[in-house]
Enzyme design. Structure first.
Site, PDB file in Angstrom:
ATOM      1  N   HIS A  67      56.920  15.463  12.723  1.00  0.00           N
ATOM      2  CA  HIS A  67      57.800  15.819  13.837  1.00  0.00           C
ATOM      3  C   HIS A  67      58.154  17.290  13.688  1.00  0.00           C
ATOM      4  O   HIS A  67      58.857  17.674  12.745  1.00  0.00           O
ATOM      5  CB  HIS A  67      59.065  14.952  13.810  1.00  0.00           C
ATOM      6  CG  HIS A  67      59.865  14.994  15.078  1.00  0.00           C
ATOM      7  ND1 HIS A  67      60.496  16.131  15.521  1.00  0.00           N
ATOM      8  CD2 HIS A  67      60.143  14.021  15.993  1.00  0.00           C
ATOM      9  CE1 HIS A  67      61.132  15.868  16.650  1.00  0.00           C
ATOM     10  NE2 HIS A  67      60.930  14.591  16.967  1.00  0.00           N
ATOM     11  N   THR A 139      32.009  36.861  61.324  1.00  0.00           N
ATOM     12  CA  THR A 139      32.502  35.486  61.383  1.00  0.00           C
ATOM     13  C   THR A 139      31.326  34.578  61.051  1.00  0.00           C
ATOM     14  O   THR A 139      30.221  34.781  61.555  1.00  0.00           O
ATOM     15  CB  THR A 139      33.069  35.112  62.769  1.00  0.00           C
ATOM     16  OG1 THR A 139      32.010  35.080  63.728  1.00  0.00           O
ATOM     17  CG2 THR A 139      34.124  36.109  63.220  1.00  0.00           C
ATOM     18  N   HIS A 140      31.562  33.621  60.181  1.00  0.00           N
ATOM     19  CA  HIS A 140      30.492  32.730  59.715  1.00  0.00           C
ATOM     20  C   HIS A 140      29.379  33.514  59.019  1.00  0.00           C
ATOM     21  O   HIS A 140      28.238  33.053  58.943  1.00  0.00           O
ATOM     22  CB  HIS A 140      29.899  31.905  60.860  1.00  0.00           C
ATOM     23  CG  HIS A 140      30.915  31.178  61.674  1.00  0.00           C
ATOM     24  ND1 HIS A 140      31.364  29.911  61.372  1.00  0.00           N
ATOM     25  CD2 HIS A 140      31.604  31.559  62.782  1.00  0.00           C
ATOM     26  CE1 HIS A 140      32.264  29.528  62.256  1.00  0.00           C
ATOM     27  NE2 HIS A 140      32.443  30.518  63.119  1.00  0.00           N
ATOM     28  N   SER A 262      19.981  43.039  31.529  1.00  0.00           N
ATOM     29  CA  SER A 262      19.303  43.236  30.244  1.00  0.00           C
ATOM     30  C   SER A 262      17.825  43.500  30.430  1.00  0.00           C
ATOM     31  O   SER A 262      17.156  43.988  29.513  1.00  0.00           O
ATOM     32  CB  SER A 262      19.503  42.003  29.361  1.00  0.00           C
ATOM     33  OG  SER A 262      18.876  40.867  29.955  1.00  0.00           O
ATOM     34  N   LYS A 267      19.524  47.279  38.302  1.00  0.00           N
ATOM     35  CA  LYS A 267      20.574  46.384  38.765  1.00  0.00           C
ATOM     36  C   LYS A 267      21.977  46.948  38.538  1.00  0.00           C
ATOM     37  O   LYS A 267      22.289  47.490  37.489  1.00  0.00           O
ATOM     38  CB  LYS A 267      20.472  45.017  38.058  1.00  0.00           C
ATOM     39  CG  LYS A 267      19.217  44.240  38.362  1.00  0.00           C
ATOM     40  CD  LYS A 267      19.147  43.825  39.824  1.00  0.00           C
ATOM     41  CE  LYS A 267      20.232  42.843  40.228  1.00  0.00           C
ATOM     42  NZ  LYS A 267      20.108  41.558  39.500  1.00  0.00           N
ATOM     43  N   GLU A 274      32.629  38.539  39.832  1.00  0.00           N
ATOM     44  CA  GLU A 274      32.127  37.241  39.380  1.00  0.00           C
ATOM     45  C   GLU A 274      32.985  36.692  38.249  1.00  0.00           C
ATOM     46  O   GLU A 274      33.252  35.492  38.175  1.00  0.00           O
ATOM     47  CB  GLU A 274      30.665  37.385  38.948  1.00  0.00           C
ATOM     48  CG  GLU A 274      29.727  37.671  40.118  1.00  0.00           C
ATOM     49  CD  GLU A 274      28.306  37.997  39.689  1.00  0.00           C
ATOM     50  OE1 GLU A 274      27.430  38.066  40.561  1.00  0.00           O
ATOM     51  OE2 GLU A 274      28.069  38.181  38.470  1.00  0.00           O
TER      52      GLU A 274
END
Length: 432
Positions: A67, A139-140, A262, A267, A274
């Protein structure tokens, strides 16, 4: 929390040393409160001030007691003499644990609030700087009509303001002291004890409880955190969409020496956005757990305790980390105005379809909405398929039967789409 996402200030607040120090503060304030009621002699208070946290000894005792609070109080009692009888007088474990935890939550909430305010400040700056910058609205995921880039940032700013308001509501619920005894009925206490401790710790008062502070308070706070996380993920998703190679209108900053892949040197990935998206999902994963913690046997057991020991430090670490990373990402955001203008020009005025439709309906009472809608829709189909200017296609399909040439030409003004931006900003920022 793993070191990758830990925040120094949060780690310090939730460290064992600090947590048990706050436990000790609660214990001392309770004894001090008893002293104001003439139960504990004042000279005994001076003895109690000598007590220190001895974590190794506490852990040693806990091996036997199974305890932690009993181990804690016995560790304290070993350091003094007969004055130890005042320790934990009339209170139960969760009087200490819940009050202390709510205090740690308050300390952490102050950091969250500061980071929300910092984020809001950045968004306001971006809004005002980009008030007149045209960007194609979607939109969409499809082209809609041009709008102000500043309005996009203003939208997020206003949402963060609502999150701050929600946090303030939740703070009033959760930042309370609970010193009400084993059944929450103050049988072995006086209400003034709780009032004294609350004042000392600058907390509100849990007006009624069982043996524990009711977990609807915690659930509200964590649901607010889940809501904040949804805003962070919304912003990060928008940045990721705009950074796509075929859009390339907004992008995260890319520092000297940074690598995006890598294997592919070209890139430049939206890694911060993310990262925030993933951590936002982590934050929301605690929402269901927090609601389930409100359901305790006879409104008091410790089934909530185990997960809360993990949940709160992790939540505050990840939330503050995410808020800071989002703020940094926005402060270093790359805005490609040339690409925005290029996409608007490539649309070849197709986005004026509603402008033409609305004007003709308002000015020409002889034409039905259906007739003019179908005409303009057919023209947009041709314009899009043939990559032709909508204005030219409309003229070729007798649009001047419904509107004169001068009025028609005046409709094609991109500034029309941002004509109310200043008024909207005045609503949000209350500028003059």
């Amino acid at each position: 929390m793993i070191s990758r996402y830990s925040v120094e200030e949060i780690e310090k607040i939730w460290s064992d040393q600090n947590k048990y120090q706050v436990w000790l503060d609660v214990e001392k304030y309770v004894v001090e409160a008893w002293s104001t009621l003439k139960i504990v002699p004042k000279q005994d208070l001076l003895v109690l001030e000598k007590i220190k946290i001895d974590l190794p000894r506490m852990l040693e005792i806990e091996k036997e007691t199974k305890h932690d609070v009993v181990a804690f109080t016995r560790m304290l009692s070993e350091q003094i003499g007969n004055e130890s009888r005042w320790i934990h007088l009339g209170i139960t474990s969760t009087d200490v644990v819940d009050t202390a935890q709510n205090f740690l939550i308050k300390s952490s909430n102050l950091i969250v609030q500061k980071e929300l305010e910092n984020l809001a400040k950045t968004l306001k700056s971006l809004s005002l700087k980009n008030e007149k910058v045209l960007i194609m609205g979607r939109t969409h995921g499809m082209y809609g009509e041009p709008t102000s880039l500043g309005l996009k940032f203003a939208l997020w700013y206003e949402e963060i303001q609502r999150q701050i308001q929600r946090l303030n509501l939740a703070r009033r619920d959760i930042e309370v002291a609970k010193i009400s005894g084993s059944m929450g009925n103050y049988a072995n206490l006086e209400l003034k004890i709780e009032e004294f401790v609350a004042k000392k710790m600058k907390l509100g008062i849990d007006k009624i409880s069982t043996q524990v502070t009711q977990r609807d308070r915690h659930a509200f706070l964590i649901s607010v955190f889940g809501n904040i996380a949804s805003t962070l993920e919304k912003i990060s998703t928008e940045i990721r969409l705009f950074q796509r190679s075929d859009v390339n209108e907004l992008a995260e900053g890319f520092s000297v020496g940074q690598k995006g892949s890598s294997s592919m040197p070209h890139k430049k990935n939206p890694i911060s956005s993310e990262n925030i998206a993933g951590l936002s999902r982590f934050i929301r994963s605690f929402v269901t757990m927090s609601f389930e913690n409100n359901n305790l046997w006879h409104e008091r057991d410790i089934s909530h305790s185990s997960n809360e020991r993990i949940m709160f430090p992790d939540l505050f670490n990840v939330l503050v980390y995410s808020l800071r990373r989002m703020n940094e990402t926005l402060q270093n955001l790359s805005i490609n105005k040339k690409q925005m203008q290029k996409h608007i020009l490539e649309a070849k005025n197709i986005y004026f379809s509603q402008r033409v439709l609305t004007y003709i309906i308002m000015q020409n009472h002889q034409v039905t909405r259906e007739k003019i809608y179908d005409l303009i829709q057919n023209c947009t189909t041709i314009a899009w398929a043939e990559k032709t200017d909508l204005k030219d296609v409309l003229l070729q399909n007798n649009i001047l039967d419904f509107i004169d040439q001068k009025e028609f030409d005046a409709l094609f003004d991109d500034q029309y789409f941002i004509r109310h931006t200043k008024e909207i900003f005045n609503r949000i920022f209350k500028t003059k």
